[in-house]
Design a protein around this motif. Sequence first.
Motif, PDB file in Angstrom:
ATOM      1  N   GLU A 159       0.821  -1.212   0.000  1.00 18.58           N
ATOM      2  CA  GLU A 159       0.000   0.000   0.000  1.00 18.58           C
ATOM      3  C   GLU A 159       0.850   1.255   0.000  1.00 18.58           C
ATOM      4  N   ARG A 160       1.864   1.237   0.878  1.00 20.27           N
ATOM      5  CA  ARG A 160       2.721   2.414   0.967  1.00 20.27           C
ATOM      6  C   ARG A 160       3.487   2.627  -0.335  1.00 20.27           C
ATOM      7  N   THR A 161       3.946   1.520  -0.920  1.00 20.62           N
ATOM      8  CA  THR A 161       4.665   1.604  -2.183  1.00 20.62           C
ATOM      9  C   THR A 161       3.776   2.195  -3.267  1.00 20.62           C
ATOM     10  N   ARG A 162       2.551   1.706  -3.320  1.00 19.38           N
ATOM     11  CA  ARG A 162       1.601   2.185  -4.321  1.00 19.38           C
ATOM     12  C   ARG A 162       1.340   3.684  -4.143  1.00 19.38           C
ATOM     13  N   ASP A 163       1.106   4.105  -2.905  1.00 14.74           N
ATOM     14  CA  ASP A 163       0.858   5.532  -2.629  1.00 14.74           C
ATOM     15  C   ASP A 163       2.023   6.398  -3.098  1.00 14.74           C
ATOM     16  N   MET A 164       3.219   5.920  -2.805  1.00 12.07           N
ATOM     17  CA  MET A 164       4.415   6.676  -3.154  1.00 12.07           C
ATOM     18  C   MET A 164       4.558   6.760  -4.674  1.00 12.07           C
ATOM     19  N   ILE A 165       4.297   5.647  -5.359  1.00 12.96           N
ATOM     20  CA  ILE A 165       4.379   5.646  -6.819  1.00 12.96           C
ATOM     21  C   ILE A 165       3.393   6.658  -7.402  1.00 12.96           C
ATOM     22  N   ILE A 166       2.202   6.677  -6.852  1.00 10.51           N
ATOM     23  CA  ILE A 166       1.184   7.615  -7.346  1.00 10.51           C
ATOM     24  C   ILE A 166       1.661   9.054  -7.155  1.00 10.51           C
ATOM     25  N   LYS A 167       2.249   9.338  -5.993  1.00  9.44           N
ATOM     26  CA  LYS A 167       2.715  10.709  -5.728  1.00  9.44           C
ATOM     27  C   LYS A 167       3.861  11.102  -6.667  1.00  9.44           C
TER      28      LYS A 167
END
Length: 278
Positions: A159-167
């Motif tokens: 989840e954290r990885t995905r959020d960071m990628i989106i940002k």
Amino acid sequence: INGRQKIKLYNQEDISIKERRRDIYWIPIIRKAVRDNDLFLVFQPVVQLNNGDVSHYEVLVRMRGENDQIITPDQFIPVAERMGLIHAIDLWVVENAIDFLAALPSYLSRISLAINLSGSAFQYPDLLQVIRDKLELTWVDAGRLTFEITETAAVDNFERTRDMIIKIRELGCKFALDDFGAGFCSFNYLKTFPVDYVKIDGQFVRNLDHNETDQILVKSMVEIAGKLGKKTIAEFVETPAIALKLKEIGVNLGQGYAFGKPERSLLDGQQVSLAILL
Ligand code: C2E
Ligand code: CA
Ligand code: CA
Ligand code: CA
């Protein structure tokens, strides 16, 4: 994912005393290399298979050893990952790659780079800040950066990885899923992470011209990526025959010794690649 965590833990416990000693031996060397800029970058062209143009260059890190010896990443990246030193390397590479772009003469201002990030890179919130600050400071366009995330590196927190990628994508950077097909959860990664490119792992490419299984697998990967609106890159393109086969299958981009090895400067891969693809 659970299975994967277990495998990872098992490996860590399984690491022998000898290997642990070797890891510890590397710690001060890696620290010193980051601090004293004993790291350097090499660049390998990624070529459009339809016309032979260089699309961008992948950035690969090297370490200067004693007596001008060059230490390759497979010797120190896995150790750095185990010893908690990889984040410093990731940030060093990001900053130096952007500086490299900033220093290019204006006639090369359309050159873009693909940067490898370790699986753990996204667990550090400062990654976003470092990328943003460096881009602002140097006036480099975010669209000139693609980040490669590998599915063989353990991503701890999806989840954290995905959020960071989106940002980071919101800044204008692109993403590639590296080593696709080589890990345990290719489809899981493809489903979870919003990427622009799928990089087909070299193991499916290096014998492609005479291995029917590889051809079937690569064809399916191209179909899946295409349907999901992602471009495909094949790595380990070592011969013209493989390049032509990939082109025939419909892979968008190719990278490998047939087009150019990683070099200290941007080589004019253009002529080389055109000759191969004609
Ligand atoms: P990768 O990202 O899959 O990079 C491709 C590797 O294959 C590179 O090795 C490249 O030199 C090599 N290669 C390219 N074309 C060919 C070919 O036609 N045939 C063959 N046999 N090999 C080819 P390299 O530079 O030794 O890097 C090894 C791995 O180390 C990379 O695999 C990547 O996972 C990691 N790495 C490299 N640079 C960085 C970095 O800056 N940061 C991080 N986190 N990891 C890095
Ligand atoms: Ca890569
Ligand atoms: Ca790869
Ligand atoms: Ca690899």
